[in-house]
Design a protein around this motif. Sequence first.
Motif, mmCIF file in Angstrom:
data_model
loop_
_atom_site.group_PDB
_atom_site.id
_atom_site.type_symbol
_atom_site.label_atom_id
_atom_site.label_comp_id
_atom_site.label_asym_id
_atom_site.label_seq_id
_atom_site.Cartn_x
_atom_site.Cartn_y
_atom_site.Cartn_z
ATOM 1 N N GLU A 118 44.307 35.897 42.331
ATOM 2 C CA GLU A 118 43.102 36.657 42.021
ATOM 3 C C GLU A 118 41.868 35.871 42.450
ATOM 4 O O GLU A 118 41.753 34.675 42.194
ATOM 5 C CB GLU A 118 43.039 36.952 40.526
ATOM 6 C CG GLU A 118 41.851 37.808 40.119
ATOM 7 C CD GLU A 118 41.823 38.047 38.623
ATOM 8 O OE1 GLU A 118 40.904 38.743 38.162
ATOM 9 O OE2 GLU A 118 42.719 37.523 37.930
ATOM 10 N N ASP A 147 37.487 36.092 42.665
ATOM 11 C CA ASP A 147 36.252 36.764 42.281
ATOM 12 C C ASP A 147 35.097 36.064 42.987
ATOM 13 O O ASP A 147 35.046 34.830 43.010
ATOM 14 C CB ASP A 147 36.069 36.718 40.764
ATOM 15 C CG ASP A 147 35.086 37.769 40.274
ATOM 16 O OD1 ASP A 147 34.677 38.622 41.080
ATOM 17 O OD2 ASP A 147 34.728 37.737 39.084
ATOM 18 N N LEU A 161 31.026 35.475 43.269
ATOM 19 C CA LEU A 161 29.756 35.598 42.570
ATOM 20 C C LEU A 161 28.602 35.294 43.510
ATOM 21 O O LEU A 161 28.665 34.349 44.294
ATOM 22 C CB LEU A 161 29.680 34.632 41.386
ATOM 23 C CG LEU A 161 30.782 34.689 40.327
ATOM 24 C CD1 LEU A 161 30.386 33.831 39.136
ATOM 25 C CD2 LEU A 161 31.059 36.109 39.901
ATOM 26 N N ASN A 213 31.251 47.312 36.903
ATOM 27 C CA ASN A 213 32.462 46.609 36.459
ATOM 28 C C ASN A 213 32.154 45.219 35.891
ATOM 29 O O ASN A 213 33.062 44.480 35.514
ATOM 30 C CB ASN A 213 33.477 46.500 37.597
ATOM 31 C CG ASN A 213 32.955 45.700 38.773
ATOM 32 O OD1 ASN A 213 31.783 45.320 38.833
ATOM 33 N ND2 ASN A 213 33.821 45.432 39.729
ATOM 34 N N LYS A 214 30.865 44.874 35.814
ATOM 35 C CA LYS A 214 30.456 43.616 35.179
ATOM 36 C C LYS A 214 29.762 43.855 33.838
ATOM 37 O O LYS A 214 29.290 42.909 33.204
ATOM 38 C CB LYS A 214 29.517 42.839 36.111
ATOM 39 C CG LYS A 214 30.174 42.415 37.427
ATOM 40 C CD LYS A 214 29.208 41.672 38.319
ATOM 41 C CE LYS A 214 29.881 41.284 39.636
ATOM 42 N NZ LYS A 214 28.957 40.571 40.545
ATOM 43 N N SER A 271 30.645 37.835 36.372
ATOM 44 C CA SER A 271 31.935 38.029 37.021
ATOM 45 C C SER A 271 32.603 39.308 36.540
ATOM 46 O O SER A 271 32.714 39.557 35.332
ATOM 47 C CB SER A 271 32.848 36.829 36.722
ATOM 48 O OG SER A 271 34.198 37.132 36.965
ATOM 49 N N ALA A 272 33.079 40.121 37.480
ATOM 50 C CA ALA A 272 33.813 41.333 37.132
ATOM 51 C C ALA A 272 35.141 40.989 36.468
ATOM 52 O O ALA A 272 35.586 41.686 35.542
ATOM 53 C CB ALA A 272 34.044 42.172 38.386
ATOM 54 N N ALA A 273 35.780 39.924 36.905
ATOM 55 C CA ALA A 273 37.056 39.514 36.302
ATOM 56 C C ALA A 273 36.864 39.097 34.847
ATOM 57 O O ALA A 273 37.686 39.420 33.982
ATOM 58 C CB ALA A 273 37.662 38.369 37.114
ATOM 59 N N HIS A 274 35.772 38.392 34.562
ATOM 60 C CA HIS A 274 35.501 37.988 33.183
ATOM 61 C C HIS A 274 35.225 39.207 32.304
ATOM 62 O O HIS A 274 35.672 39.259 31.143
ATOM 63 C CB HIS A 274 34.304 37.041 33.135
ATOM 64 C CG HIS A 274 34.562 35.722 33.773
ATOM 65 N ND1 HIS A 274 33.565 34.825 34.110
ATOM 66 C CD2 HIS A 274 35.733 35.126 34.154
ATOM 67 C CE1 HIS A 274 34.099 33.752 34.654
ATOM 68 N NE2 HIS A 274 35.412 33.907 34.695
ATOM 69 N N ASN A 287 38.523 40.996 31.611
ATOM 70 C CA ASN A 287 39.332 40.231 30.669
ATOM 71 C C ASN A 287 38.785 40.359 29.249
ATOM 72 O O ASN A 287 39.535 40.515 28.278
ATOM 73 C CB ASN A 287 39.358 38.762 31.086
ATOM 74 C CG ASN A 287 40.441 37.972 30.372
ATOM 75 O OD1 ASN A 287 41.528 38.476 30.113
ATOM 76 N ND2 ASN A 287 40.131 36.719 30.053
#
Length: 271
Positions: A2, A4, A6, A15-16, A70-73, A76
């Motif tokens: 994965e 991401d 920034l 998505n953030k 971060s979109a991943a953060h 999650n």
Amino acid sequence: MEVDILEFKVPMDNNKTVFVWDIPPVLTQDQIYEQLYHVFSSFGPLYLLKVCPNAPLHPPGFYAIIKFYSAAHAANAQRLAHGHPLLQNSALKVKLSSKQTPHFLSGKNAPLSHARCLELANHYLGFNGWTSDIITLKELTSDEEGEDEEEDVGGARQKLRFGCIMKLSFPRYGVTTRGAAVVEETFTSTGPDVLLQRRCKLQRSVREKALVQAFSSVLLILLGNGKVMVELKQTSDQFEADETEDVLEVNEFSLSDEEEADDEDWDLTVS
């Protein structure tokens, strides 16, 4: 793995952004802010956390808007926090934003403020993970700009303009970039102390603006294994290595310009 990416820009992608609904009014607004910050900042650095009271026609309580870099953060945080007791054992609804509102779009592509750039760089790279150096900092006179000096009848009107080129380096990654800025201000000088204060203020401002522009070309690449990489975007306004302080063809900034995105007025209604 994965990945991401920034940018040093105000995060506007939906998505953030995370919304928290159904916050019961058992705590004060400040207490809710502190507890939500403690929970959600554990997933990653936050750009914004705003707690708002529900609209008058809705049941008493609060909702919160949380913006991650971060979109991943954000994903999650939504996955792990939704339905879990966060405040006073109340299970909250935590959802990712489903659409971009005009509030989000108003700051699209705006660079981060100087303080936010430092905060983000220090979080992911550490205080020793990057350096900045002044290449050029000088006052631009009327001769350099090809303009006549402005004079007031009383001789009290002053116009100052400074230009700066900053070098931004990431030694561990072998990455270097530059940024430049010009700031100016016209004011009424009531004495030498006022003039000195204005000079110091402009010099600080132009350094910060140049560093912000340098950061705007930087990409932080977050890998799934926790490692961070630094890359540069290919942009049309990148400086060549042989450019000198005589080249200050950059966007001009006024001290009155502020980042509106940092003070957005979130007027959202809970449905």
